[in-house]
Design a protein around this motif. Structure first.
Motif, mmCIF file in Angstrom:
data_model
loop_
_atom_site.group_PDB
_atom_site.id
_atom_site.type_symbol
_atom_site.label_atom_id
_atom_site.label_comp_id
_atom_site.label_asym_id
_atom_site.label_seq_id
_atom_site.Cartn_x
_atom_site.Cartn_y
_atom_site.Cartn_z
ATOM 1 N N LYS A 2 0.867 -1.189 0.000
ATOM 2 C CA LYS A 2 0.000 0.000 0.000
ATOM 3 C C LYS A 2 0.896 1.228 0.000
ATOM 4 O O LYS A 2 2.006 1.193 0.554
ATOM 5 N N VAL A 3 0.443 2.305 -0.611
ATOM 6 C CA VAL A 3 1.220 3.539 -0.645
ATOM 7 C C VAL A 3 0.370 4.663 -0.053
ATOM 8 O O VAL A 3 -0.746 4.913 -0.501
ATOM 9 N N VAL A 4 0.910 5.295 0.973
ATOM 10 C CA VAL A 4 0.208 6.382 1.664
ATOM 11 C C VAL A 4 0.676 7.710 1.076
ATOM 12 O O VAL A 4 1.864 8.018 1.101
ATOM 13 N N GLY A 5 -0.257 8.480 0.513
ATOM 14 C CA GLY A 5 0.084 9.794 -0.029
ATOM 15 C C GLY A 5 0.086 10.822 1.093
ATOM 16 O O GLY A 5 -0.877 10.939 1.844
ATOM 17 N N PHE A 6 1.198 11.545 1.228
ATOM 18 C CA PHE A 6 1.314 12.539 2.308
ATOM 19 C C PHE A 6 1.532 13.907 1.661
ATOM 20 O O PHE A 6 2.577 14.154 1.066
ATOM 21 N N LYS A 7 0.528 14.745 1.785
ATOM 22 C CA LYS A 7 0.586 16.059 1.125
ATOM 23 C C LYS A 7 1.193 17.080 2.083
ATOM 24 O O LYS A 7 0.756 17.192 3.235
ATOM 25 N N LEU A 8 2.200 17.793 1.601
ATOM 26 C CA LEU A 8 2.804 18.865 2.388
ATOM 27 C C LEU A 8 2.353 20.200 1.819
ATOM 28 O O LEU A 8 2.442 20.439 0.616
ATOM 29 N N THR A 9 1.834 21.064 2.685
ATOM 30 C CA THR A 9 1.452 22.414 2.256
ATOM 31 C C THR A 9 2.068 23.414 3.224
ATOM 32 O O THR A 9 2.589 23.043 4.283
ATOM 33 N N GLY A 10 1.991 24.702 2.873
ATOM 34 C CA GLY A 10 2.485 25.750 3.772
ATOM 35 C C GLY A 10 3.995 25.738 3.879
ATOM 36 O O GLY A 10 4.688 24.963 3.224
ATOM 37 N N SER A 11 4.521 26.610 4.743
ATOM 38 C CA SER A 11 5.972 26.647 4.925
ATOM 39 C C SER A 11 6.301 26.692 6.413
ATOM 40 O O SER A 11 5.478 27.088 7.239
ATOM 41 N N ARG A 56 -2.596 7.826 -7.729
ATOM 42 C CA ARG A 56 -3.568 7.127 -6.873
ATOM 43 C C ARG A 56 -2.822 6.625 -5.638
ATOM 44 O O ARG A 56 -1.733 6.073 -5.764
ATOM 45 N N PHE A 57 -3.402 6.844 -4.485
ATOM 46 C CA PHE A 57 -2.794 6.377 -3.233
ATOM 47 C C PHE A 57 -3.790 5.526 -2.465
ATOM 48 O O PHE A 57 -5.007 5.636 -2.650
ATOM 49 N N SER A 58 -3.270 4.685 -1.586
ATOM 50 C CA SER A 58 -4.135 3.814 -0.774
ATOM 51 C C SER A 58 -4.818 4.608 0.330
ATOM 52 O O SER A 58 -5.960 4.343 0.699
ATOM 53 N N GLU A 59 -4.066 5.556 0.893
ATOM 54 C CA GLU A 59 -4.570 6.361 2.010
ATOM 55 C C GLU A 59 -3.967 7.742 1.879
ATOM 56 O O GLU A 59 -2.960 7.917 1.188
ATOM 57 N N TYR A 60 -4.578 8.717 2.550
ATOM 58 C CA TYR A 60 -4.125 10.101 2.390
ATOM 59 C C TYR A 60 -3.916 10.774 3.743
ATOM 60 O O TYR A 60 -4.716 10.585 4.666
ATOM 61 N N LEU A 61 -2.840 11.540 3.847
ATOM 62 C CA LEU A 61 -2.620 12.394 5.012
ATOM 63 C C LEU A 61 -2.156 13.753 4.508
ATOM 64 O O LEU A 61 -1.678 13.877 3.376
ATOM 65 N N GLU A 62 -2.265 14.756 5.381
ATOM 66 C CA GLU A 62 -1.819 16.092 4.974
ATOM 67 C C GLU A 62 -1.256 16.815 6.188
ATOM 68 O O GLU A 62 -1.759 16.674 7.295
#
Length: 894
Positions: free
Chosen positions: A244-253, A354-360
């Motif tokens: 499984k691949v977890v997509g981790f979105k980084l925003t901001g600084s 496409r990711f299995s799960e998402y975090l941000e």
């Protein structure tokens, strides 16, 4: 060429006048929206497709990967190269040397045993911070290192000449993961195959869990046990399920006053909470482009702390700039860019994979943090660090306050619970990151200008991960300021983070132990497990390099940086942390003005040659190693004794006894400690009997080439809690071979069980075997006579290592534990159904029967349950049927 090319993916890429053979992933349907890491695996399968181990069906399955599905497709991943450090690397080379003899004994050619994948070993785990706080600390520590480790180093120099495609980076150069990102990693690898120059993604496995640091460069790689690394070196692919691949979105600084270390501790806490064991994590989104390469590497490095297999960043202009900065050739940079764009490995924020799960994570929400007192995922906001320490203290100290007067070198002070006795800037995680290292230097300068000093009871050490750090400190004019606060360079290696903190002053150590003080260590490392950092220190905290210095000035964890002054300046005014914390713009300006490509060119120009000490080591030659029967460092292990070409059928387990009943989060540090060897332990007794003075015991980690020491050190961690005994810590058990089952050393009990022909099992809780990828945790378990480990859950590397050593990993039924089933460890245990493996299938469960013994309480009932078999792939089943991975490889080579 790969033997099969079902997808017609072969093509030629021309860059700067050179032609490269490539396998294009756009030949496979579904490639566009695959996560970056799975695209790398897709190319790997296309290139190694042979119709047997790697099939067209597996390639199609990867292209049409369903992110929501539970992983069930096995693939064979062939890494481009293997990286090792010396603690885990020495046993690898010992095993290869032993395999050469075993091949000869079975009638084969010993020269067949050679790395087929390029292997590089960096000696970084052996230097101990014996001396500190003085100008000659570095020189003396290196001198002592050579005195202690001369035998091992001679052996590694032999390996460098005896084996093809094996290189050694000598001591005193840097930490393997930092050397990997600064020099060894290519991002796009090239190799001549059948007379044709081929280009493909740089991938690696390493004998250290923090191999994932290279993920920050867009290089897919992760830590494996030394056992799997040997197999990879010998051309065996790494068997795995498409994860499984977890997509981790980084925003901001990142806000002012917050460091990369704070970010990574926040991510560690988030991902541990989410649950990513066995998964890939991948960072994506427009925010990725704003993350400097050093920060990407810091995040990638901590992947084992969150539990993921890898923590990937894609390739982009930031990657290319870093390659240029660190002295890679323009031709190599051009190849990386062209290849990555051709293969859709170039970061394109407009394509959402496409990711299995998402975090941000919005980076602007991160606050200054530390983690502790015993796990990297236990994050604490700095603003509440004092109250968190007070809340944790009762678990470590008998009384809230025990001030003890101590005199060291004519200076008198009072030592109490919470005293920071070690402040160490250490570990590849942070020493590879100029933003936190220069922030530490600038904070030291500001503190020194105000006349602040580290407290006299603090052992202050600086261990850069490469000599480039020393160069840029010099150029920035910060070396004198760091030294003014006691932060002299003690070595180029892992030091405190791996448990090589060296001893505390005798007077301090005596006071701690006589009054049972709960003192602390603050380090910029990635691991703070119990018993790891120093035997005198009970509570360990991870912090950024500038905070390490701040805690050295404060001298105690019982300290509030908002409200408490660090000291007074020369005019008697109170000085607070906010008064000396460096401005972010100044840190950046210092980075820009003090780091240049010339430093990397200079330090890495002759990286494999070593200094005069290394070059003048007397080195044996010959295809097979001449073992010294008197050596206490390097001995021929017994894995292949009596081995035949035919396999012996696997059997069920009958009449086994429980060697240890353990709780949750038992780490590989608990199972196979790397740190100091106690004189009264079985390993200490063995060394004493072999004429080794106590001062020359060195560490378990440095003696990994000697199985006699390592078996005796298995389960010998001073903080291990074996629930067969009440309120006892250390490597002890009940010995059921004796009347009344008295307390005994685990090693001594094991010897008696093995003499009596009694097999052994371990009961354990959740996350068994988490922590460093320590092959001896599995080798030692096997050599103690343990046939099965039954746990609630396993960490990835240790589970596969157990199979690699012929030990079957089993899980309690979902929701059940040893306690809920009424198991107390006094039972006789039988396990049936294992023999199904002889038919070529892997049973989903086996039947465990735990019967009361003469040592059980009266009226205890028989307990029966179905344990889940954690042999997860057909490849692992083959290893288990062969009695281990090395036996499997040996038979396949002969």
């Amino acid at each position: 060429m790969s033997a099969v090319n079902s997808f017609d993916s072969l093509d030629t890429l021309s860059v700067a006048g050179s032609d490269y053979q490539v396998f294009r992933i756009d030949a496979v349907e579904g490639y566009e929206t695959l996560p970056f890491s799975l695209k790398v695996l897709l190319e790997n399968l296309l290139r190694t497709e042979d119709g047997a181990n790697v099939t067209a069906d597996q390639i199609r399955a990867l292209g049409s990967w369903d992110p929501a599905a539970e992983p069930d497709t096995e693939i064979q991943f062939t890494p481009a190269r293997v990286v090792m450090q010396d603690f885990t690397g020495v046993p690898c080379i010992v095993d290869l040397a032993t395999m050469r003899e075993a091949v000869a004994a079975l009638g084969g050619d010993p020269n067949k045993i050679n790395p087929l994948a390029p292997a590089e070993l960096v000696i970084d785990h052996s230097v101990i911070a014996d001396l500190f706080g003085t100008a000659d600390a570095l020189e003396r520590n290196v001198e002592i290192e050579y005195e202690r480790n001369g035998e091992r180093y001679q052996f590694l120099r032999w390996g460098q000449t005896a084996f093809d495609d094996f290189k050694v980076v000598p001591p005193g150069t840097g930490i393997v993961h930092q050397v990997n990102i600064e020099h060894l990693a290519k991002v796009t690898y090239t190799r001549e195959v059948g007379g044709v120059l081929r280009a493909y993604p740089d991938t690696c496995v390493g004998t250290d869990s923090h191999t994932t640091m290279v993920n920050g460069l867009g290089v897919l790689g992760w830590g494996v046990g030394g056992i799997e690394a040997e197999a990879a070196m010998l051309g065996q692919p790494v068997s795995m399920l498409i994860p499984k691949v977890v997509g981790f979105k980084l925003t901001g600084s990142i806000p002012t006053g917050v460091t990369a270390t704070d970010v990574v501790l926040t991510i560690t806490e988030m991902l541990r909470k989410h649950g990513v064991v066995g998964k890939f994590v991948e960072f994506y989104g427009a925010g990725v482009a704003a993350v400097p390469l050093a920060n990407r590497a810091t995040i990638g490095n901590m992947s084992p702390e969150f539990g993921s297999t890898a923590a990937m960043f894609p390739i982009d202009d930031v990657t290319l700039d870093y390659l240029r900065l660190t002295g890679r050739s323009e031709a190599q940079v051009a190849l990386v860019e062209a290849y990555s764009k051709l293969q859709s490995l170039w970061h394109d924020p407009s394509v959402e994979p496409r990711f299995s799960e998402y975090l941000e994570l919005d980076l602007s929400t991160v606050v200054p943090s530390i983690a502790g007192p015993k796990r990297p995922q236990d994050r604490i906001e700095l603003s509440v660090a004092k109250s968190a320490f007070e809340a944790a203290l009762p678990a470590y100290a008998t009384t809230a306050s025990t001030p003890v007067p101590v005199t060291v070198g004519g200076e008198q002070f009072t030592l109490d619970n919470g005293a920071v006795t070690i402040a160490a800037i250490t570990s590849c995680t942070n020493t590879s990151n100029p933003s936190v290292m220069l922030a530490a230097g600038l904070l030291a300068r500001n503190a020194a200008q105000k006349g602040l000093k580290a407290k006299p009871w603090v052992k202050t050490t600086l261990a850069p991960g490469s000599k480039v750090v020393t160069d840029y400190y010099e150029k920035a004019g910060l070396t004198d300021d760091l030294e003014a606060l006691g932060f002299y360079t003690v070595g180029y290696g892992c030091t405190t983070c791996i448990g090589n903190s060296g001893p505390l002053a005798d007077e301090i150590s005596t006071a701690i132990n006589e009054h049972d003080l709960a003192v602390t260590a603050v380090l910029s490392g990635n691991r703070n497990f119990e018993g790891r950092i120093n035997p005198d220190v009970k509570m360990n905290y991870l912090a950024s390099p500038p905070l390490v210095i701040a805690y050295a000035l404060a001298g105690s964890m019982n300290f509030d940086f908002e409200a408490d002054a660090l000291g007074t300046d020369r005019d008697g005014n109170d000085v607070y942390l906010r008064d000396i914390w460096p401005d972010a713009a100044e840190v950046q300006a210092t980075i820009d003005s003090s780091i240049d490509t010339g430093m990397f060119d200079h330090q890495y120009a002759s990286v494999f040659e070593g200094d005069e000490r290394w070059r003048s080591l007397p080195t044996p030659d010959g295809a097979t190693f001449e073992w010294d029967s008197e050596s206490t460092y390097v001995r021929k292990p017994p894995y292949f004794d009596g081995m035949t070409l035919e396999t012996t059928p696997v059997s069920d387990i009958a009449g086994a006894r429980v060697l240890a009943k353990l709780g949750d989060s038992v780490t590989t540090d608990h199972i196979s400690p790397a740190g100091s060897i106690k004189a009264d332990s079985p390993a200490g007794q063995y060394l004493t009997e072999h004429g080794v003075d106590r001062k020359d015991f060195n560490s378990y980690g440095s003696r990994r080439g000697n199985h006699e020491v390592m078996i005796r050190g298995t389960f010998a961690n001073i903080r291990l809690k074996n629930q067969l005994l009440d309120n006892v810590e250390g490597g002890f058990t009940r010995d059921f071979t004796q009347p009344d089952a008295p307390q005994a050393f685990i090693y001594d009990a094991s010897e008696r069980y093995q003499a009596a022909g009694v097999p052994l099992v371990i009961f354990a809780g959740k996350e068994y075997g988490s922590g460093s990828s320590r092959d001896w945790a599995a080798k030692g378990t096997s050599l103690l006579g343990v046939k099965a480990v039954i746990a609630e859950s396993f960490e990835r590397i240790h589970r596969s290592n157990l199979i690699g050593m012929g030990v079957i990993p089993l899980q309690f039924p979902a929701g059940e534990t040893a306690d809920s089933l009424g198991l107390d460890g006094t039972e006789e245990v039988s396990i049936s159904g294992i023999t199904a493996l002889n038919e070529g299938t892997t049973p989903r469960t086996v039947r465990v029967t735990a019967s009361p013994s003469a040592h059980s309480a009266a009226g205890k009932a028989v307990v029966e349950f179905d344990a889940v078999v954690r042999i997860d792939t057909p490849g692992e089943a083959d290893y288990y049927r062969n009695g281990g991975i090395l036996q499997y490889v040996l038979r396949s080579l002969v």
